[in-house]
Every structure is written in C-alpha cells, then in structure tokens.
Design an enzyme around this catalytic site. Structure first.
Site, PDB file in Angstrom:
ATOM      1  N   LEU A  53       0.817  -1.216   0.000  1.00  0.00           N
ATOM      2  CA  LEU A  53       0.000   0.000   0.000  1.00  0.00           C
ATOM      3  C   LEU A  53       0.846   1.259   0.000  1.00  0.00           C
ATOM      4  CD1 LEU A  53      -2.540  -1.080   2.794  1.00  0.00           C
ATOM      5  CD2 LEU A  53      -2.515  -1.724   0.374  1.00  0.00           C
ATOM      6  N   TYR A 103       2.032  11.491 -11.738  1.00  0.00           N
ATOM      7  CA  TYR A 103       1.525  10.532 -10.755  1.00  0.00           C
ATOM      8  C   TYR A 103       0.969   9.297 -11.464  1.00  0.00           C
ATOM      9  CZ  TYR A 103      -1.441   8.529  -7.097  1.00  0.00           C
ATOM     10  OH  TYR A 103      -2.044   7.675  -6.196  1.00  0.00           O
ATOM     11  N   LYS A 107       2.232   5.300 -11.281  1.00  0.00           N
ATOM     12  CA  LYS A 107       1.339   4.207 -10.895  1.00  0.00           C
ATOM     13  C   LYS A 107       1.260   3.147 -11.988  1.00  0.00           C
ATOM     14  CE  LYS A 107      -0.215   5.020  -6.727  1.00  0.00           C
ATOM     15  NZ  LYS A 107       0.072   4.049  -5.645  1.00  0.00           N
ATOM     16  N   ASN A 132     -11.234   7.685  -5.864  1.00  0.00           N
ATOM     17  CA  ASN A 132     -11.050   8.428  -4.614  1.00  0.00           C
ATOM     18  C   ASN A 132     -11.563   7.595  -3.434  1.00  0.00           C
ATOM     19  OD1 ASN A 132     -10.302  11.334  -5.620  1.00  0.00           O
ATOM     20  ND2 ASN A 132     -11.984  10.644  -6.919  1.00  0.00           N
ATOM     21  N   PRO A 281     -43.454  14.092  39.752  1.00  0.00           N
ATOM     22  CA  PRO A 281     -44.421  13.253  40.472  1.00  0.00           C
ATOM     23  C   PRO A 281     -45.803  13.899  40.540  1.00  0.00           C
ATOM     24  CG  PRO A 281     -42.317  13.268  41.627  1.00  0.00           C
ATOM     25  CD  PRO A 281     -42.212  14.287  40.527  1.00  0.00           C
ATOM     26  N   GLY A 282     -46.834  13.097  40.265  1.00  0.00           N
ATOM     27  CA  GLY A 282     -48.214  13.551  40.334  1.00  0.00           C
ATOM     28  C   GLY A 282     -48.694  14.312  39.111  1.00  0.00           C
TER      29      GLY A 282
END
Length: 369
Positions: A53, A103, A107, A132, A281-282
């Site tokens: 890689l 590039y 490659k 990409n 509560p209530g």
C-alpha cells in the site's frame, strides 16, 4: 497466515491493519517509511501475503512519484525474488494510471512491473485501480477532497470548490478493506484485468459539499440524513469522524415548565420525530388525540399510567408502565390519551411520533381522557 503490509501507517494501511486484527490475523509485519529498512528483507522472506500500500501522493519534487511508486515496488519485488517467496502480492494503484501525468505514469509503471513479476515468477498478483477513497483517518489537506471538506466544515474553516459539477467516483474505506481481505482467499472482482471494489459511489463535488453542510446544520435542526441512501450513510459517518475533539456534544432545546420538560432529539423528513419527556411526580400530561399522527411511548425510568379513551365513547383503558419492565405502548389515532406520573421520582419517557411536529398542522385536539 503471516501478512506483510507496506504503508501500514497510511490511511488505507491503518484501516486494513486494525480490521485484520479484528478478524483474528495476528502475525502482521507492518512496514512504513520510518521503519528500519533492514527489516524488509526478513519480512519478505517469511510472509505469506503482501499488501503493498506504500506510495507517494504529494511529493516536493515530481521525480519522487517514480521513486516512490515504481522504485520501492521494484525493491520489494526484488527482495521477494531473492527470498524465493511466491506469496501473492496486492498493490494499490489509481484510476489516474490511465492518465498522462507524473503521478499516473508512476502508478502505471508500478502496475506493469507487478504484472511482469507475476509472469516471471508465477506468483498471484492483485492490482486495485482505486478511485477516490474516503473514510475515517484520512488526512485532510493532503490528497482527499472529501477529507479536506469534512475537516474544514466541521472546524468552521473555509473551503474552495472550483467546479461544483465535477463528478467524483468514490469508494468507502470499509468496502476497500473488505475487498482486500477477500483477496486473501482469492475472492476478487475483476474488470479489464484490474481488481475492483464492488461499490462505487458517484456524486458531484457540489452535492458532496451541500451534504456536508447539511450534516453540520443537523446538530441545530436535529435532522438525520436518509440512511437508506448508502452514500449519505457512509459520508455522514465519515463527517462525524472529523469533528473537533471538544465538539462531540451539542445542546438541545429543553421546553421546561413546572410539570417537567419535553425535548426533541431527532427530526426526520420521512421517519418521524424522537423526543424525551420528563414528568414530575403527580403530573398528568397529554389529554389530547390525533386524526392521523401516531406515537410510541417507552417509559425508561419511574412509574406511570397511560390512559386511553376512544373518541365518542366512555370506556377508559389503563396501562401501567415502569422503567423496571420496558414496554412500548402504541398511541393510535382517534384515542384521547394521557400519561400520569404515579411514582415519587421523575417519570422519563422516550417518545416517537411518525411525523415531526408541524405548528401549522399540529393534528392535536385537546380532550380529557
């Protein structure tokens, strides 16, 4: 299996390394630019598979493209030959290998070298011409527009979009890693002699930017992307990984009165609204009904009573609920309903409605149970 990974500290290498370990592969030879060069001879003599890689993306001098993408590949293959190791070799190339730029040429040279190596030595080789790649741990402001945009938008930094109509071909890092690991068993998808990642997302650059801006705004408008759209789903995951370290949490608007509070958590265009209700509560809340809107109540703490009465009738239905026994109670249309805190502590209820509240069409008619 003993696996050599070059470029192990890079974006793809790091994701691959951790997933290999997650799947039980323990004998990993990890090699990167700052590794001791003498280690490579030993690694290439002992490994059973090579993930190559390592490469150069943004050199100071263009000649480094060929040195990094062709020269190091040549060195790696020479060491494998010297060690008489016919381990399969997987290499990451780029769709730019078909283009006439420094590039791409480097490659392409690396690809050709590997194919020649395979013919000469009879070793299996896998060449992935990747578009990409995006996902967590990719460095911004390097060689990924998605990473740069995610980072800058999440950190309130400016971005530059030269042409919003440019089409991007993208693969998600998890899909890349899955394809790589499948290659360990020879399971690959081939097209014109090159290995492919099966899922490729195609989106305009401007569309990606607008989605990312929407993800940022979602912390204010409480929206959630359409998770049935595979690209939006993984792009959202990617964006969240670029949040600043002091920005993982965000406030919600609590509607508070003497009865308790009601707070919206999530609003969606097609899957309704999720909220949390706290009753003292209530206290009794509700005493209303809906024509079409429906809800689900889940008490997670405290003790309460949910009451129903079908409109036009006198019969009252009682459902006692408690955080000690989690049960969802459906709130159907046409029934006036309430929820009463019968305990001595706050009653905490998660509430889902099939539609986000719309003040112009609330579909809420007040009537005591």
């Amino acid at each position: 299996m003993k696996i050599l990974v070059t470029g192990a500290n890079g974006f793809v290498g790091k994701n691959l390394m951790y997933e290999l370990r997650n799947r039980g592969f323990e004998d990993l030879y990890l090699y990167d630019i700052d590794s001791d060069p003498t280690l490579l001879a030993g690694y290439t003599g002992d490994c059973d598979f090579v993930f190559h890689l390592a490469g150069v993306n943004r050199p100071k001098d263009q000649k480094e493209f060929m040195e990094g993408n062709f020269g190091f590949t040549s060195q790696l293959l020479d060491l494998l030959k010297m060690n008489r190791n016919k381990a399969p070799v997987l290499i990451t190339s780029s769709i730019q290998a078909a283009l006439d730029n420094p590039y791409g040429k480097s490659k392409k040279a690396g690809e050709d070298l590997l194919f020649s190596y395979a013919k000469e030595n009879g070793s299996k080789v896998y060449v992935f011409r990747l578009p990409n790649v995006f996902g967590k741990w990719c460095h911004p402001n390097y060689n990924s527009a998605v990473a740069t945009f995610c980072h800058n938008i999440a950190h309130d930094l400016p971005i530059t979009v030269n042409d919003p109509d440019v089409l991007m071909n993208l693969v998600y890092i998890d899909d890349v890693v899955d394809s790589f690991i499948n290659a360990l068993d020879g399971q690959i998808v081939l097209k014109n002699g090159f290995c492919q990642v099966p899922t490729v997302h195609v989106a305009k650059l401007g569309t990606i930017v607008e989605l990312l801006k929407g993800f940022k705004a979602s912390r204010s408008d409480l929206s959630i992307p359409d998770m049935s759209n595979s690209f939006k789903k993984v792009l959202y995951s990617t964006y969240l990984s670029y949040l600043p370290e002091d920005g993982f949490r965000y406030p919600l608007k609590m509607n508070v009165d003497n009865r308790g509070s009601f707070t919206e958590i999530i609003r969606t265009a097609d899957r309704g609204q999720f909220s949390v209700n706290i009753s003292k509560p209530g206290i009794t809340k509700g005493n209303h009904w809906h024509h079409t809107k429906n809800e689900k109540f889940l008490v997670v703490s405290g003790k309460g009573l949910i009451q129903f009465r079908k409109i036009g009738t006198d019969k009252v239905l009682d459902y006692h609920v408690s955080g000690e026994k989690l049960e969802v109670v459906d709130i159907p249309p046409g029934y006036t309903h309430n929820i009463i805190n019968e305990g001595e502590t706050d009653l905490i209820t998660f509430m889902w409605a099939n539609e986000a509240f719309n003040a112009e069409n609330p579909d809420t008619i007040f009537e005591k149970v």
